[in-house]
Every structure is written in structure tokens, then in C-alpha cells.
Design an enzyme around this catalytic site. Structure first.
Site, short mmCIF file in Angstrom:
data_model
loop_
_atom_site.label_atom_id
_atom_site.label_comp_id
_atom_site.label_asym_id
_atom_site.label_seq_id
_atom_site.Cartn_x
_atom_site.Cartn_y
_atom_site.Cartn_z
N GLU A 11 0.82 -1.23 0.00
CA GLU A 11 0.00 0.00 0.00
C GLU A 11 0.85 1.27 0.00
O GLU A 11 0.47 2.28 -0.58
CB GLU A 11 -0.96 0.01 1.20
CG GLU A 11 -2.26 -0.74 0.97
CD GLU A 11 -2.11 -2.26 1.01
OE1 GLU A 11 -1.04 -2.74 1.41
OE2 GLU A 11 -3.05 -2.96 0.62
N HIS A 67 -12.42 -4.24 8.42
CA HIS A 67 -12.80 -4.17 7.01
C HIS A 67 -14.13 -3.46 6.82
O HIS A 67 -14.81 -3.66 5.82
CB HIS A 67 -12.91 -5.58 6.41
CG HIS A 67 -11.59 -6.23 6.11
ND1 HIS A 67 -10.77 -6.70 7.10
CD2 HIS A 67 -10.95 -6.49 4.94
CE1 HIS A 67 -9.67 -7.23 6.54
NE2 HIS A 67 -9.76 -7.10 5.24
#
Ligand SMILES: Cc1ncc(C[n+]2csc(CCOP(=O)(O)OP(=O)(O)O)c2C)c(N)n1
Lengths: 341, 325
Positions: free
Chosen positions: B60, B129
Site C-alpha cells: 500500500e 474491514h
């Protein structure tokens, strides 16, 4: 084994570099040294505020790479970035002015010592978060590859940086995308105050890990500007030819502490003295003399550089503080800071 | 007009911008042949090829960092972060690097880039999430932040984000991906920093974002039908820049404000809007501003717990009914 694996041995008789480039190198080494020494003097006079990280003793890395670069190449460096920025041709006034918080500073006093940037010179920023600029350098290299410009991106960082995640992400990324980026670890033996060997699993924190990314192990004498220049030139040629990234570990040493607040008392007795024997500027001058360069020519360059640093200092001192109108300027591309209608 | 799902509208927005500008490139995990974990990028790889639609490793920091480096040297990258929770992994890149670069360099460097991400709850994915993290981004000077609620908006706001010269974060809502709506044919582009009044009303203003918008609309229907209360519903759409004009003028008319947000209670965007209205619209208010939020907790996973955490139509109706007196 590739050519990069074995940088050519340097011999004083070996003058492939040429007279003109050698004089430019000498001039550049002096410019980096004297500007940073001046920054330190100005700090003692309380004219340079905040913090600053000098790279006295490491000049051969910045100079050797810069001399091999094209004007349109990109450099990314760290908070220890005065030399890397100057080496791209940024003015001493712009750098000293920035350190003193003056309007003439390269970023108008908004960036400071740790964020010197001059896009016009390809100096794409100095980054103060360890490792942050490695992925950013990948992006610049990707853009050059995408645009088909054969520009090279050079990314400088310290040995301590090899232990943060971005180092590993960026290297893998650069290799799988075959990016024209050259990563340069300046191994000055210390992260901040801690010897790198005590916090790293391998002896050469960059070179010993290169194989993990499918790259050759390259170590260069970072105090020998010629050796650096040759290694850089090989890496640039490969990158421009589309052969992908390189990771180079340059062995060097910082003469002063980590930052201006650090007296560097953690260093073992005698270590500094040993490295001072290998001062990159001393080495280079001796080499020029042994290659037959005239004392008077070298002395003239020294005097001229000294004069230019004095002039830059006076120009920076004469520059006013930045106007307060800069405070709310340039958060956004419209030049302003408004976040609501 | 075509009926598109929100997820197809995302792909349509990206495709529209890639087709018109060669500088637009797209990178992220599984976005290529796989079409994205939420299938919001299906067809892009086939149409634009691996040079422009680039699968990345699970890196990321490198994804966002590379987007930044590319943006400062002439490209217009769109970077996907699979789940907005993963902003934590690349927060340095977003908050310290991208957001500050233009300012620190005194305007020398522009970063025309877009970060897209799947935000929000409703899928029983648990606390790592399911978060809504638009308030993280909103707190950092230098980032623009949008969170569209309809297929038409998501397409046109992505287009606006790509064309904007500043870094823009587009929060797509996971639970909105399957919903359908009319999307105008052809090239569409919206304006950042504009809220939309989706339902006019005189009794109170409800300001909502993303998944909370359809819920606020449904609540307004019921309040009208069952209680005769006429709610004005505003889709805030853009947090930075913020359309305070539309919000203040609506409160000027209705004299009451409710904000409905999916964030944990502390420091959500509703608090900022409430504070602006309290400072600048105080004399037009007839009652305290009411914030409808999740409690200040990480998100639980089980159906019953997650549903009870996120503001529901029922909770909005009940809150308005109780406080309208
Ligand atoms: C992410 C992060 N952690 C810690 C620091 C504090 N810090 C600044 S410089 C430094 C040492 C870096 O050492 P190295 O990479 O070897 O570079 P050098 O200073 O030797 O040039 C540290 C720990 C920081 N700036 N960023």
C-alpha cells in the site's frame, strides 16, 4: 555477475573522466562542503533556526551522482539533503536563505532545512519521514518510463532506512516494473545515534539485501568521488537502456553529529580521526595534484568558492522574512487554502 | 439514460477519464484481469491494457507513493486501496507526503491524483474491514474528500476527481456497490464541493453521506407519511471542499438540523457541520442540532450487532420524531 558487481578499480593514472569534469567535481565538492560549514556558522550565530542535518564528509556521494546525471533527471533525498539539492545546481542563496527562514529560500521559508525542493533543477524534494521517498521515486521513474523519456530517478537515503517497510516495498516494486530508478544507500555507519550494525541483521544493510530483489550486490567507496561517479554512470546507462533499477551502497561517514543538537559522543575514540584521513575533498585534491593539475588552479577554485559562499550568505541575510500572506497560500492548486464555499 | 449499478458506474467513470486523457493511469491490487475485489473495475484491463491498468503487489505504501511520484512528474494516477481501513498502512503517504507537498514546496509541486477506496459497513466483515474513515482524511489539510451515494454521482464525481489538480480521495461505499440507478449516457462530470438537496422540506434538515443518504430519504418518506413532518434531505457528497452555503441556507429555512453519519461518534464530519451551523446559523435554529452516529466503538461483525451499530431508517425516524416534539 554483472558489470555493476565490480566497479572499476580506481587508479590515479586512469583519467577516463577528463580534465573538465574533474575540475567540476572539485568545485562541486568544495561548494557542498563550504555551504554546509557556513550553515553551521550561521546556526552558531542563531541565524539558522530549527534543526539541520549536515552531510559533512559525505559530499562525494552527492557530487559523484550529480555529475553523472542529466539536467532532466530527478533526485529524491532526505532531510540530510543540502548537498544533494546544491549538487543539482540549486543556488547557495536559495539553500542558505531557506535555512534562515528568508523570502529568498527555495521554498520561500515554508519547507525549511528538511524539505529543500527545486523542481526546476529536478530536485523533487527532501523527505523527513524515513523511507517515504523511496516509493515516490518509483512513481517518478514509472512516469518517465510511461512517457518514454529515458529520464533516470535517483533516490538517496541512509543505512537506517533499510529497516523500514518502504525500503522493501519500493525495491520489489521497482524491480517487477523494471523502473529506471537508482537507489543509493549512504551508509555512514549510524542511523541516528545507534551504530547500524547493532540493529541490522546483515553487515551491509542495502547491498546484502539486494539479492532478495534480484539485484546485484554493489558497494562503492563513498568517499571517492570518482568511484561514485563511475558506479553511478553504469547504473544510469543500464536504467536508460530499460534494464531496470539498481541498488548501490556507498560507504561513507558523517564528520559531525546526526543533527545540530548532537555532539556525537557515542562514537568510539579515534573513529572520526581515521575517517578524516579519508576526507573526500582531501582525497580528491591529492588526486588532482598527482594527475598534474596546477596548485594555482586548485587554489583559485578554492578562493572562488569561498567568495561565492560569502556572497550567498550576504544575499540571504539581506533577504526579508517571508510575507505572512504565504501562510494560507498553496494548500490547493488554485493558490489558496479555502476548504468551503 | 442507462440503469447501472454503483459498481459499474465506478468502472464507467474511470473508463471515461482514461479514454479522454492518456495521462490517466490506474494502479492497485487485483484491479487488472481480476476486475477488483468488489468487481468495480471490470473491463478496464481488457480495454486499456497492462500499461495503463497495473496490478501491484500488496504494498500500500508503494501504491500511494508511486501514485504521488507519477503525479508530480506529469501523470494523473488513480490508485485503489482495496478497503479504506488499509489507509492505516499508507497513512504516512496520504497524510504526511501527498497532503503537504504542494504547501511545503511553496506551490512547486502539483499532485493531480485520485485515491479510490471501499468504505463503510454492512457486510459483516468486522472491525478491520468495515470502517468509515472519511473523517481521518477530512482532518488533514491538503486532501479533497468525496463520498458519492448514487451511481450517477459516483461516475461523475470520479471524473471530477481525475480532472481536479489536487489530490482527491473518493470513498465508495461497499454496501452501495450493488444498488442500481439511472446514469446519464455519454461523458458526465460533476463539481467537487457541491451538496445536493434530494428532497425539499420545511420542518427540518437532514444532512447525510454515502449509505446514510438512501436511509435518510426513506426515513423522510416515513416521517412525512406517518407524522406529517417535512424533512429536507441533503446529500453532503463532498466533505472537502464543503458546501456550507447549501447547508446553512437549508437550516435558515427549516430551523432544525440532523446529521446522519456512519462514523464513530467522536470527531465525525457531522460534528464539524454542527459546529459551523452553531457558529454561523445559530440565530436561525429553533432546537439543538442532533447528530445520529454509530456509538464510539469498533465495528462488531454479527448481523444483529452490526445492524444495531449503524444508523438505521428506524433510528433516524425515531430520533426525529422524538426531538421534533
Ligand atoms: C519514520 C521515521 N522514524 C524515525 C524518524 C526519526 N529519525 C530521523 S533521522 C533518523 C535516522 C536515520 O538514519 P539513516 O537512514 O541512516 O540516515 P542518516 O541520518 O544517517 O542520513 C531517525 C530515526 C523519522 N524521521 N522517521
Amino acid at each position: 555477475m554483472t558489470a555493476l558487481d565490480q566497479p572499476r578499480p580506481v587508479s590515479v593514472a586512469d583519467d577516463d573522466i577528463g580534465r573538465e569534469k574533474r575540475l567540476r567535481m572539485f568545485r562541486l565538492l568544495l561548494e557542498l562542503r563550504l555551504t554546509e560549514k557556513r550553515a553551521y556558522d550561521l546556526f552558531l550565530q542563531n541565524l539558522v533556526k530549527g534543526t539541520s542535518h549536515l552531510s559533512l564528509g559525505q559530499e562525494a556521494v552527492a557530487a559523484g551522482f550529480a555529475l553523472g546525471m542529466r539536467r532532466d533527471d530527478y533526485t529524491f533525498c532526505t532531510y540530510r539533503g543540502h548537498a544533494h539539492t546544491l549538487a543539482r545546481g540549486v543556488s547557495m542563496t536559495g539553500v542558505l536563505g531557506e535555512l534562515m527562514g528568508r523570502e529568498c529560500g527555495v521554498t520561500g521559508g515554508k519547507g525549511g532545512s528538511m524539505h529543500l525542493t527545486s523542481v526546476e533543477h529536478g530536485a523533487m524534494g527532501s523527505y523527513a519521514i524515513i523511507g517515504a521517498h523511496l516509493p515516490v521515486a518509483c512513481g517518478a521513474a514509472w512516469s518517465a518510463q510511461y512517457r518514454g523519456t529515458d529520464q533516470v530517478t535517483v533516490c538517496f537515503f541512509g543505512d537506517g532506512t533499510t529497516n523500514i517497510g518502504t525500503f522493501h516495498e519500493a525495491l520489489n516494486f521497482a524491480v517487477i516494473w523494471k523502473l529506471p530508478v537508482v537507489f543509493v544507500c549512504e551508509n555512514n555507519l549510524y542511523m541516528e545515534y545507534t551504530p547500524i550494525g547493532t540493529v541490522t541483521a546483515v553487515e551491509h544493510p542495502a547491498a546484502d539485501r539486494a539479492a532478495a530483489y534480484g539485484l546485484p550486490r554493489v558497494i562503492v567507496d563513498g568517499n571517492d568521488a570518482d568511484a561514485v561517479f563511475r558506479t553511478a554512470s553504469q547504473a544510469f546507462a543500464r536504467a536508460r537502456a530499460g534494464e531496470g533499477p539498481a541498488l548501490i551502497e556507498a560507504m561513507t561517514y558523517r564528520h559531525s553529529g546526526h543533527s545540530r543538537a548532537d555532539p556525537a559522543q557515542y562514537r568510539p575514540k579515534g573513529e572520526l580521526e581515521q575517517w578524516l584521513q579519508r576526507d573526500p575533498i582531501k582525497i580528491y585534491r591529492e588526486r588532482l595534484v598527482s594527475l598534474g593539475f596546477a596548485e594555482t588552479d586548485l587554489g583559485a577554485i578554492e578562493a572562488d568558492t569561498e567568495r561565492r559562499v560569502n556572497e550567498a550568505t550576504e544575499a540571504a541575510k539581506a533577504s526579508p522574512p517571508p510575507p505572512l500572506s504565504l501562510i494560507e497560500k498553496d494548500v490547493w492548486a488554485d493558490g489558496g487554502a479555502a476548504w468551503r464555499n | 439514460m442507462a440503469e447501472l449499478t454503483y459498481r459499474d458506474a465506478v468502472a464507467a467513470g474511470i473508463a471515461q477519464e482514461m479514454a479522454r486523457d492518456e495521462r490517466v493511469v490506474f494502479l492497485g491490487e487485483d484491479i487488472g484481469a481480476a476486475g477488483g475485489v468488489f468487481k468495480a473495475t471490470v473491463g478496464l484491463f481488457e480495454r486499456f491494457g497492462p500499461r495503463r491498468v497495473r496490478d501491484t503487489p500488496i504494498s500500500e505504501q508503494a501504491i500511494i507513493g508511486a501514485a504521488m511520484g507519477a503525479a508530480m512528474t506529469g501523470l494523473k494516477p488513480i490508485a485503489e486501496i482495496m478497503f479504506s481501513d488499509f489507509f492505516g498502512v499508507c497513512w504516512d503517504m496520504i497524510a504526511n507526503e501527498i497532503a503537504k507537498t504542494r504547501y511545503m514546496t511553496n506551490g512547486q509541486i502539483s499532485l493531480p491524483l485520485v485515491i479510490r477506496t471501499a468504505n463503510g459497513a454492512g457486510s459483516r466483515f468486522g472491525a478491520q474491514h468495515s470502517q468509515s474513515v472519511e473523517n481521518w482524511a477530512m482532518a488533514i489539510p491538503g486532501l479533497k474528500v468525496v463520498a458519492p451515494s448514487t451511481p450517477a454521482d459516483v461516475k461523475a464525481l470520479i471524473a471530477a476527481a481525475v480532472r481536479d489538480p489536487d489530490p482527491v480521495i473518493v470513498f465508495e461505499h461497499k454496501s452501495l456497490y450493488p444498488i442500481k440507478g439511472e446514469v446519464p449516457d455519454g461523458e458526465t462530470v460533476d463539481t467537487l464541493g457541491t451538496a445536493k438537496i434530494l428532497r425539499a422540506g420545511k420542518d427540518c434538515t437532514i444532512a447525510a453521506l454515502a449509505l446514510m443518504v438512501p436511509r435518510a430519504l426513506e426515513a423522510a418518506e416515513r416521517l412525512h407519511a406517518e407524522d406529517g413532518i417535512a424533512c429536507e434531505v441533503i446529500d453532503v457528497r463532498s466533505l472537502v471542499p464543503l458546501d456550507t452555503r447549501t447547508l446553512l441556507s437549508s437550516v435558515g429555512k427549516t430551523a432544525r438540523l440532523y446529521t446522519v453519519e456512519e462514523n464513530p461518534r467522536l470527531c465525525g464530519w457531522g460534528a464539524e457541520i454542527a459546529s459551523i451551523v452553531a457558529e454561523e446559523g445559530f440565530w436561525s435554529l429553533d432546537a439543538p442540532i442532533v447528530r445520529i452516529t454509530t456509538p464510539h466503538i469498533p465495528l462488531p461483525a454479527a448481523d444483529a450487532l452490526e445492524d444495531a451499530t449503524i444508523p438505521s431508517v428506524e433510528r433516524i425516524v425515531e430520533t426525529v420524531r422524538r426531538t421534533m416534539g
